[in-house]
Design a protein around this motif. Structure first.
Motif, mmCIF file in Angstrom:
data_model
loop_
_atom_site.group_PDB
_atom_site.id
_atom_site.type_symbol
_atom_site.label_atom_id
_atom_site.label_comp_id
_atom_site.label_asym_id
_atom_site.label_seq_id
_atom_site.Cartn_x
_atom_site.Cartn_y
_atom_site.Cartn_z
ATOM 1 N N ILE A 1 0.874 -1.171 0.000
ATOM 2 C CA ILE A 1 0.000 0.000 0.000
ATOM 3 C C ILE A 1 0.909 1.217 0.000
ATOM 4 C CG2 ILE A 1 -1.728 1.318 1.264
ATOM 5 C CD1 ILE A 1 -2.606 -1.345 2.582
ATOM 6 N N VAL A 2 0.787 2.048 -1.022
ATOM 7 C CA VAL A 2 1.599 3.263 -1.099
ATOM 8 C C VAL A 2 0.727 4.456 -0.761
ATOM 9 C CG1 VAL A 2 2.989 4.764 -2.574
ATOM 10 C CG2 VAL A 2 3.157 2.273 -2.806
ATOM 11 N N LEU A 3 1.212 5.282 0.152
ATOM 12 C CA LEU A 3 0.522 6.508 0.553
ATOM 13 C C LEU A 3 1.231 7.680 -0.099
ATOM 14 C CD1 LEU A 3 0.385 5.757 4.397
ATOM 15 C CD2 LEU A 3 -1.304 5.072 2.659
ATOM 16 N N THR A 4 0.542 8.387 -0.984
ATOM 17 C CA THR A 4 1.208 9.471 -1.703
ATOM 18 C C THR A 4 0.957 10.834 -1.056
ATOM 19 O OG1 THR A 4 -0.596 9.589 -3.318
ATOM 20 C CG2 THR A 4 1.306 8.260 -3.899
ATOM 21 N N GLY A 5 1.000 10.889 0.261
ATOM 22 C CA GLY A 5 1.054 12.148 0.975
ATOM 23 C C GLY A 5 -0.274 12.782 1.350
ATOM 24 N N ASP A 6 -0.174 13.865 2.132
ATOM 25 C CA ASP A 6 -1.316 14.550 2.743
ATOM 26 C C ASP A 6 -2.167 13.548 3.507
ATOM 27 O OD1 ASP A 6 -0.262 16.838 1.714
ATOM 28 O OD2 ASP A 6 -2.075 17.495 0.699
ATOM 29 N N ILE A 7 -1.509 12.884 4.410
ATOM 30 C CA ILE A 7 -2.104 11.820 5.204
ATOM 31 C C ILE A 7 -2.841 12.373 6.412
ATOM 32 C CG2 ILE A 7 -1.535 9.740 6.553
ATOM 33 C CD1 ILE A 7 1.148 9.765 4.759
ATOM 34 N N THR A 8 -2.331 13.461 6.984
ATOM 35 C CA THR A 8 -2.708 13.827 8.341
ATOM 36 C C THR A 8 -3.484 15.122 8.510
ATOM 37 O OG1 THR A 8 -0.503 14.815 8.550
ATOM 38 C CG2 THR A 8 -0.793 12.576 9.374
ATOM 39 N N ALA A 9 -3.481 16.035 7.564
ATOM 40 C CA ALA A 9 -4.094 17.355 7.763
ATOM 41 C C ALA A 9 -5.601 17.249 7.677
ATOM 42 C CB ALA A 9 -3.552 18.349 6.747
ATOM 43 N N GLY A 10 -6.222 16.941 8.800
ATOM 44 C CA GLY A 10 -7.656 16.734 8.856
ATOM 45 C C GLY A 10 -8.109 16.494 10.282
ATOM 46 N N PRO A 11 -9.315 15.989 10.467
ATOM 47 C CA PRO A 11 -9.922 15.940 11.805
ATOM 48 C C PRO A 11 -9.406 14.867 12.745
ATOM 49 C CG PRO A 11 -11.430 15.067 10.164
ATOM 50 C CD PRO A 11 -10.277 15.650 9.404
ATOM 51 N N GLN A 12 -8.844 13.762 12.232
ATOM 52 C CA GLN A 12 -8.377 12.668 13.092
ATOM 53 C C GLN A 12 -6.959 12.234 12.704
ATOM 54 O OE1 GLN A 12 -12.050 10.285 12.248
ATOM 55 N NE2 GLN A 12 -12.107 10.036 14.475
ATOM 56 N N PRO A 13 -6.000 13.117 12.756
ATOM 57 C CA PRO A 13 -4.661 12.794 12.264
ATOM 58 C C PRO A 13 -3.947 11.718 13.067
ATOM 59 C CG PRO A 13 -4.639 14.886 13.416
ATOM 60 C CD PRO A 13 -6.075 14.502 13.264
ATOM 61 N N ALA A 14 -4.032 11.786 14.376
ATOM 62 C CA ALA A 14 -3.330 10.802 15.197
ATOM 63 C C ALA A 14 -3.902 9.405 15.002
ATOM 64 C CB ALA A 14 -3.395 11.201 16.672
ATOM 65 N N GLU A 15 -5.218 9.324 14.902
ATOM 66 C CA GLU A 15 -5.876 8.031 14.713
ATOM 67 C C GLU A 15 -5.533 7.430 13.354
ATOM 68 O OE1 GLU A 15 -8.542 10.542 17.416
ATOM 69 O OE2 GLU A 15 -7.216 10.842 15.699
ATOM 70 N N VAL A 16 -5.454 8.271 12.329
ATOM 71 C CA VAL A 16 -5.112 7.791 10.989
ATOM 72 C C VAL A 16 -3.679 7.267 10.960
ATOM 73 C CG1 VAL A 16 -4.544 8.644 8.672
ATOM 74 C CG2 VAL A 16 -6.804 9.072 9.649
ATOM 75 N N VAL A 17 -2.744 7.998 11.541
ATOM 76 C CA VAL A 17 -1.353 7.528 11.574
ATOM 77 C C VAL A 17 -1.258 6.210 12.331
ATOM 78 C CG1 VAL A 17 0.974 8.023 12.427
ATOM 79 C CG2 VAL A 17 -0.346 9.824 11.301
ATOM 80 N N ALA A 18 -1.942 6.122 13.459
ATOM 81 C CA ALA A 18 -1.880 4.896 14.262
ATOM 82 C C ALA A 18 -2.410 3.696 13.488
ATOM 83 C CB ALA A 18 -2.658 5.088 15.558
ATOM 84 N N LEU A 19 -3.552 3.862 12.812
ATOM 85 C CA LEU A 19 -4.126 2.749 12.054
ATOM 86 C C LEU A 19 -3.206 2.320 10.923
ATOM 87 C CD1 LEU A 19 -6.408 0.791 11.406
ATOM 88 C CD2 LEU A 19 -7.524 2.631 10.112
ATOM 89 N N LEU A 20 -2.642 3.255 10.229
ATOM 90 C CA LEU A 20 -1.748 2.915 9.118
ATOM 91 C C LEU A 20 -0.474 2.233 9.610
ATOM 92 C CD1 LEU A 20 -2.246 6.108 6.963
ATOM 93 C CD2 LEU A 20 -2.848 3.777 6.285
ATOM 94 N N ARG A 21 0.055 2.672 10.717
ATOM 95 C CA ARG A 21 1.278 2.036 11.237
ATOM 96 C C ARG A 21 0.999 0.615 11.727
ATOM 97 N NH1 ARG A 21 5.397 5.900 14.393
ATOM 98 N NH2 ARG A 21 6.784 4.273 13.605
ATOM 99 N N GLU A 22 -0.245 0.352 12.115
ATOM 100 C CA GLU A 22 -0.624 -1.007 12.502
ATOM 101 C C GLU A 22 -0.543 -1.981 11.332
ATOM 102 O OE1 GLU A 22 -4.504 -0.869 14.143
ATOM 103 O OE2 GLU A 22 -3.915 0.278 15.930
ATOM 104 N N GLN A 23 -0.590 -1.474 10.103
ATOM 105 C CA GLN A 23 -0.542 -2.344 8.922
ATOM 106 C C GLN A 23 0.858 -2.868 8.645
ATOM 107 O OE1 GLN A 23 -3.767 -2.806 7.917
ATOM 108 N NE2 GLN A 23 -4.125 -1.252 9.511
ATOM 109 N N GLY A 24 1.853 -2.321 9.310
ATOM 110 C CA GLY A 24 3.211 -2.844 9.201
ATOM 111 C C GLY A 24 3.960 -2.387 7.967
#
Length: 251
Positions: free
Chosen positions: A35-58
């Motif tokens: 899964i490739v994330l091409t940026g602008d991942i976090t600027a929004g209402p739930q940034p910490a939760e989004v980062v945490a979920l994505l990092r759980e994917q390994g």
């Protein structure tokens, strides 16, 4: 790296956790080699939760920084005092210090071999800049300028930034924009792309009224109700977005 059969590309999640959860639940995303994330991942209402979920994917998730991610890091570290996006200062303060440190390490580009597409370069906006604008109808001379420094071996370029999905040829290279997972322009749903052996633009529908209710309940951003209604319902049309971005495309 060996050639990859399938790569799921998620761009411009913008901290919208319900949209991200819907895409991650897609069978093709679950089965993808990467899964490739091409940026602008976090600027929004739930940034910490989004980062945490994505990092759980390994390690199957490969991260790139977008201009909005860079701006959040700069804001938190005192390298800038304001950000144009109204929700961005909130998002910057909502991230944990370890998440800021992690975002600061993300590269701006990534190259992978993908079956049927050859050597694929992934970036946020363009290969040379994380804020530059190119569009489905950008003129040939603009593409000449933007792609000038690419190695001839790169036959496919995947970018995000403008939140509108498209596939087009530019001087023999395939250009792919998966659209936005969290802040789509033109039509609702969580937009993404599946690569290999072709390019398959996808949109994942999800329960938007329920997602808005959840964001209002879970996000502390003061203007969350209006923000969620506007962006999750894609109230900005593709025509309006093209007119706005067109001025930044040098027209």
């Amino acid at each position: 790296m060996d050639e990859l059969d399938r790569v799921a590309v998620l761009s411009d999640i913008h901290g919208v956790l319900p949209a991200l959860e819907a895409v991650l639940a897609e069978p093709e995303v679950t089965a993808a080699d990467r899964i490739v994330l091409t940026g602008d991942i976090t600027a929004g209402p739930q940034p910490a939760e989004v980062v945490a979920l994505l990092r759980e994917q390994g390690d199957r998730v490969l991260w790139l920084s977008g201009n909005a991610d860079r701006e959040l890091v700069e804001y938190r570290r005192g390298e800038r005092t304001e950000i144009p996006d109204p929700i961005a200062p909130y998002a910057a303060t909502a991230l944990r210090p370890d998440q800021i440190d992690f975002l600061s390490t993300l590269p701006k580009t990534l190259t992978l071999p993908v079956r049927g597409l050859g050597k694929v370069l992934f970036c946020h906006a363009t290969p040379r800049d994380d804020e530059e604008v190119v569009l489905v109808d950008s003129r040939p001379s603009r593409w000449t300028e933007v792609l000038a420094d690419l190695d001839d071996s790169v036959r496919t370029v995947v970018c995000g930034h403008t939140h509108m999905p498209y596939v087009r040829l530019a001087h023999g290279r395939l250009i792919v924009n998966p659209g936005s997972v969290g802040m789509p322009y033109g039509r609702t749903g969580a937009h993404w792309c599946l690569l290999g052996p072709g390019t398959d633009l996808r949109v994942t529908p999800y329960d938007i009224p329920t997602a808005i209710t959840r964001l209002v309940r879970e996000s502390a951003y003061p203007e969350i109700a209006a923000w969620a209604d506007y962006f999750l319902n894609a109230r900005a049309s593709d025509t309006e977005a093209l007119e706005t971005f067109g001025r930044r495309d040098g027209r």
